[in-house]
Motif scaffolding. Structure first.
Motif, PDB file in Angstrom:
ATOM      1  N   SER A  30      -4.721 -12.665   1.252  1.00 19.90           N
ATOM      2  CA  SER A  30      -4.062 -13.362   2.363  1.00 19.90           C
ATOM      3  C   SER A  30      -3.206 -14.521   1.894  1.00 19.90           C
ATOM      4  O   SER A  30      -2.192 -14.843   2.518  1.00 19.90           O
ATOM      5  CB  SER A  30      -5.104 -13.866   3.364  1.00 19.90           C
ATOM      6  N   CYS A  31      -3.605 -15.140   0.805  1.00 18.73           N
ATOM      7  CA  CYS A  31      -2.842 -16.281   0.293  1.00 18.73           C
ATOM      8  C   CYS A  31      -1.407 -15.889  -0.064  1.00 18.73           C
ATOM      9  O   CYS A  31      -0.504 -16.731  -0.065  1.00 18.73           O
ATOM     10  CB  CYS A  31      -3.534 -16.883  -0.920  1.00 18.73           C
ATOM     11  N   PHE A  35       3.954 -17.276   1.495  1.00 18.80           N
ATOM     12  CA  PHE A  35       5.382 -17.350   1.184  1.00 18.80           C
ATOM     13  C   PHE A  35       6.071 -16.078   1.669  1.00 18.80           C
ATOM     14  O   PHE A  35       5.432 -15.066   1.945  1.00 18.80           O
ATOM     15  CB  PHE A  35       5.614 -17.533  -0.321  1.00 18.80           C
ATOM     16  N   ARG A  36       7.376 -16.165   1.818  1.00 15.46           N
ATOM     17  CA  ARG A  36       8.150 -15.037   2.335  1.00 15.46           C
ATOM     18  C   ARG A  36       9.411 -14.864   1.506  1.00 15.46           C
ATOM     19  O   ARG A  36      10.175 -15.813   1.318  1.00 15.46           O
ATOM     20  CB  ARG A  36       8.508 -15.294   3.804  1.00 15.46           C
ATOM     21  N   LYS A  37       9.598 -13.671   1.016  1.00 15.64           N
ATOM     22  CA  LYS A  37      10.797 -13.374   0.226  1.00 15.64           C
ATOM     23  C   LYS A  37      12.029 -13.355   1.123  1.00 15.64           C
ATOM     24  O   LYS A  37      11.956 -12.989   2.302  1.00 15.64           O
ATOM     25  CB  LYS A  37      10.655 -12.009  -0.459  1.00 15.64           C
ATOM     26  N   ARG A 190       1.323 -11.771   9.231  1.00 19.01           N
ATOM     27  CA  ARG A 190       1.624 -12.710   8.153  1.00 19.01           C
ATOM     28  C   ARG A 190       0.661 -12.573   6.973  1.00 19.01           C
ATOM     29  O   ARG A 190       1.085 -12.444   5.811  1.00 19.01           O
ATOM     30  CB  ARG A 190       1.551 -14.146   8.693  1.00 19.01           C
ATOM     31  N   MET A 191      -0.632 -12.626   7.269  1.00 16.09           N
ATOM     32  CA  MET A 191      -1.635 -12.734   6.205  1.00 16.09           C
ATOM     33  C   MET A 191      -2.208 -11.398   5.749  1.00 16.09           C
ATOM     34  O   MET A 191      -3.014 -11.358   4.816  1.00 16.09           O
ATOM     35  CB  MET A 191      -2.781 -13.654   6.655  1.00 16.09           C
ATOM     36  N   TRP A 192      -1.830 -10.331   6.418  1.00 14.32           N
ATOM     37  CA  TRP A 192      -2.273  -8.998   5.984  1.00 14.32           C
ATOM     38  C   TRP A 192      -1.068  -8.165   5.567  1.00 14.32           C
ATOM     39  O   TRP A 192      -0.952  -7.744   4.421  1.00 14.32           O
ATOM     40  CB  TRP A 192      -3.061  -8.309   7.103  1.00 14.32           C
ATOM     41  N   GLN A 193      -0.125  -7.976   6.501  1.00  9.88           N
ATOM     42  CA  GLN A 193       1.016  -7.111   6.216  1.00  9.88           C
ATOM     43  C   GLN A 193       2.004  -7.744   5.232  1.00  9.88           C
ATOM     44  O   GLN A 193       2.342  -7.142   4.207  1.00  9.88           O
ATOM     45  CB  GLN A 193       1.731  -6.767   7.536  1.00  9.88           C
ATOM     46  N   LEU A 194       2.504  -8.942   5.556  1.00  7.82           N
ATOM     47  CA  LEU A 194       3.462  -9.590   4.659  1.00  7.82           C
ATOM     48  C   LEU A 194       2.827  -9.877   3.305  1.00  7.82           C
ATOM     49  O   LEU A 194       3.475  -9.735   2.259  1.00  7.82           O
ATOM     50  CB  LEU A 194       3.985 -10.890   5.279  1.00  7.82           C
ATOM     51  N   ALA A 195       1.561 -10.294   3.308  1.00 11.78           N
ATOM     52  CA  ALA A 195       0.864 -10.584   2.046  1.00 11.78           C
ATOM     53  C   ALA A 195       0.852  -9.357   1.147  1.00 11.78           C
ATOM     54  O   ALA A 195       1.150  -9.441  -0.058  1.00 11.78           O
ATOM     55  CB  ALA A 195      -0.563 -11.052   2.343  1.00 11.78           C
ATOM     56  N   ARG A 196       0.523  -8.212   1.699  1.00 11.23           N
ATOM     57  CA  ARG A 196       0.475  -6.985   0.890  1.00 11.23           C
ATOM     58  C   ARG A 196       1.875  -6.548   0.466  1.00 11.23           C
ATOM     59  O   ARG A 196       2.073  -6.035  -0.638  1.00 11.23           O
ATOM     60  CB  ARG A 196      -0.246  -5.875   1.677  1.00 11.23           C
ATOM     61  N   TYR A 243       3.825   4.685  -0.631  1.00  4.58           N
ATOM     62  CA  TYR A 243       3.326   3.489   0.023  1.00  4.58           C
ATOM     63  C   TYR A 243       4.225   3.069   1.189  1.00  4.58           C
ATOM     64  O   TYR A 243       5.417   2.790   0.974  1.00  4.58           O
ATOM     65  CB  TYR A 243       3.252   2.320  -0.967  1.00  4.58           C
ATOM     66  N   PRO A 244       3.687   3.010   2.415  1.00  2.00           N
ATOM     67  CA  PRO A 244       4.455   2.414   3.520  1.00  2.00           C
ATOM     68  C   PRO A 244       4.769   0.957   3.189  1.00  2.00           C
ATOM     69  O   PRO A 244       3.961   0.252   2.571  1.00  2.00           O
ATOM     70  CB  PRO A 244       3.488   2.513   4.706  1.00  2.00           C
ATOM     71  N   THR A 245       5.958   0.513   3.597  1.00  2.00           N
ATOM     72  CA  THR A 245       6.363  -0.853   3.320  1.00  2.00           C
ATOM     73  C   THR A 245       6.596  -1.608   4.625  1.00  2.00           C
ATOM     74  O   THR A 245       6.498  -1.038   5.711  1.00  2.00           O
ATOM     75  CB  THR A 245       7.618  -0.875   2.421  1.00  2.00           C
ATOM     76  N   TRP A 246       6.929  -2.880   4.517  1.00  2.00           N
ATOM     77  CA  TRP A 246       6.926  -3.803   5.657  1.00  2.00           C
ATOM     78  C   TRP A 246       8.297  -4.445   5.845  1.00  2.00           C
ATOM     79  O   TRP A 246       8.941  -4.833   4.876  1.00  2.00           O
ATOM     80  CB  TRP A 246       5.877  -4.877   5.413  1.00  2.00           C
ATOM     81  N   ALA A 247       8.734  -4.555   7.089  1.00  2.85           N
ATOM     82  CA  ALA A 247       9.985  -5.245   7.426  1.00  2.85           C
ATOM     83  C   ALA A 247       9.638  -6.414   8.342  1.00  2.85           C
ATOM     84  O   ALA A 247       9.454  -6.227   9.548  1.00  2.85           O
ATOM     85  CB  ALA A 247      10.960  -4.287   8.097  1.00  2.85           C
ATOM     86  N   HIS A 248       9.536  -7.594   7.761  1.00  4.85           N
ATOM     87  CA  HIS A 248       9.094  -8.776   8.506  1.00  4.85           C
ATOM     88  C   HIS A 248      10.213  -9.349   9.381  1.00  4.85           C
ATOM     89  O   HIS A 248       9.946 -10.146  10.275  1.00  4.85           O
ATOM     90  CB  HIS A 248       8.615  -9.844   7.524  1.00  4.85           C
TER      91      HIS A 248
END
Length: 412
Positions: A30-31, A35-37, A190-196, A243-248
């Motif tokens: 989660s840490c 931060f966010r790219k 934030r702490m699960w999806q973006l973190a991964r 691997y599925p990816t994430w679009a924040h």
């Protein structure tokens, strides 16, 4: 009697140790969500999309979504809108056609549920003369940020094959239930999806707001007809090393149940589906992760183990209370794990949601939901236990929607 006590204590020590390992692992992961790219859209519109909307008696909410989708920041000739009118008994199909979408009516009471509807729609889609580069899926109660297709096009051009967009709530302040849902989603995003995503681990699919490359769907087949078709398809992808990816940076809003009864019915369906998929896939995903040395697969197996996370938060909170207040009934369990682990883990469990809401720029009144989380977690416990013993029940239960909110109201 002493032997029985030793067995109970042994089981308790084993469970407590598992709690310690899992809680530490998830806390460290989660840490990475702190931060966010900076992921800019660098590709011009290139891909074509079939936009699928799953709908069962959605006449109250379907029109705002179609009108919303017609206004995407993407060339209109590069995407078509299809509404899967699945066993509808209302005028969802008529409304869909009137607003310029393709209304595809399916009547099959022997195969009920969203997964079967999508499978049927894809078969019809592949038979059409016009083919599309990717398929995007929404639920009828959704609203969509206008940059959604542009972001998905960019991710596809950069090599992604399965992408999940940010999931938000369009009615977070309707009740304490909707606020609890919203806080859970803000935290998870934030702490699960973006973190991964930041760590290069596979993301999970949320059932809506997702994009899948057409060639991948044709190679694999949909094959996801459980109560949690999103989890099943994502797991099948991960099992194959995709691997599925994430679009924040693009959002989808959906309507959350307002009352506890509807909420528990929806979450029971989720948990029954989760246990079903976990039972069928966790062994192979875990085996592939170990034999191939793929951390992402091991992490996916951890997610299939995810119902334990609510139990872990609850258990760690009880251990904290037992130690802090020296509660006699809880002290035997509270002394198994080191004090620093109990205090630190519990503090982080409840600190991370505050950080997630702050980083996501949630309005101040949204923080009230964090105080509601312990009560919301408690409502999960009977659901998880009942779902475990009824996981073979795969009867679809529809969640009704009535909030015909328009995108302009969301983005005020």
């Amino acid at each position: 009697m002493s032997i029985f006590r030793e067995i109970i204590e042994g089981l308790f020590i084993g469970f407590s140790s598992t709690v310690g390992v899992v809680s530490t692992y998830q806390t460290l992961i989660s840490c990475a969500g702190l931060f966010r790219k900076n992921e800019q859209v660098t590709h011009e519109p290139e891909k074509t999309f079939a936009v699928l909307i799953a709908a069962h008696n959605e006449s109250a909410v379907i029109a705002p979504l179609i009108e919303n989708l017609k206004q995407m920041d993407y060339p209109r000739e590069k995407y078509d809108i299809f509404v899967i009118c699945d066993n509808c008994t209302d005028n969802t199909a008529e409304i869909s056609r009137a607003h310029g979408a393709y209304a595809c009516e399916r009547f099959d009471t022997s195969k009920r549920g969203k997964g079967f509807g999508i499978e049927w729609m894809l078969e019809n889609l592949w038979a059409r003369p016009q083919q599309y580069d990717a398929v995007v899926m929404f639920d009828a109660d959704n609203l969509v940020e206008k940059n959604f297709l542009r972001v998905m096009n960019d991710r596809l051009c950069k090599g992604a094959r399965v992408i999940q967009g940010y999931l938000d709530s369009k009615n977070p302040f309707d009740s304490w239930i909707t606020l609890s849902y919203a806080v859970t989603y803000w935290f998870t995003n934030r702490m699960w999806q973006l973190a991964r995503h930041n760590l290069g681990l596979p993301n999970t699919l949320g059932g809506t707001g997702l994009c899948i490359e057409s060639n991948l769907l044709k190679e694999m087949g949909w094959g996801a007809t459980s109560l949690t078709e999103d989890l099943e398809f994502a797991t099948r992808c991960i099992e194959r090393g995709i691997y599925p990816t994430w679009a924040h940076d693009t959002k989808v809003w959906d309507e959350k149940p307002i009352d506890l009864k509807s909420s528990m019915r929806q979450r029971l369906r989720w948990m029954q589906g989760h246990y079903d998929v976990a039972g069928r896939y966790i062994g192979s995903v875990l085996k592939n992760g170990i034999t191939k040395g793929r951390l992402g697969m091991l992490d996916a197996a951890f997610y299939l183990f995810q119902p334990m996370y609510v139990l872990i938060v609850t258990f760690m909170s009880l251990l904290f209370l037992g130690r802090f207040f020296e509660i006699d009934m809880l002290m035997p369990a509270a002394t198994i794990l080191p004090s620093w682990l109990v205090y630190t883990s519990t503090a982080i469990f409840y600190l991370l949601p505050f950080l997630a809401l702050y980083l996501e720029k949630v309005p101040l009144k949204g923080y009230l939901g964090i105080l509601l989380l312990p009560f919301f977690f408690l409502t999960w416990l009977p659901i998880m236990f009942y779902a475990f013993f009824t996981k073979k029940n795969q009867e679809w239960s529809h969640t009704s929607h009535s909030r015909a909110i328009r995108i302009e109201e969301i983005q005020q």
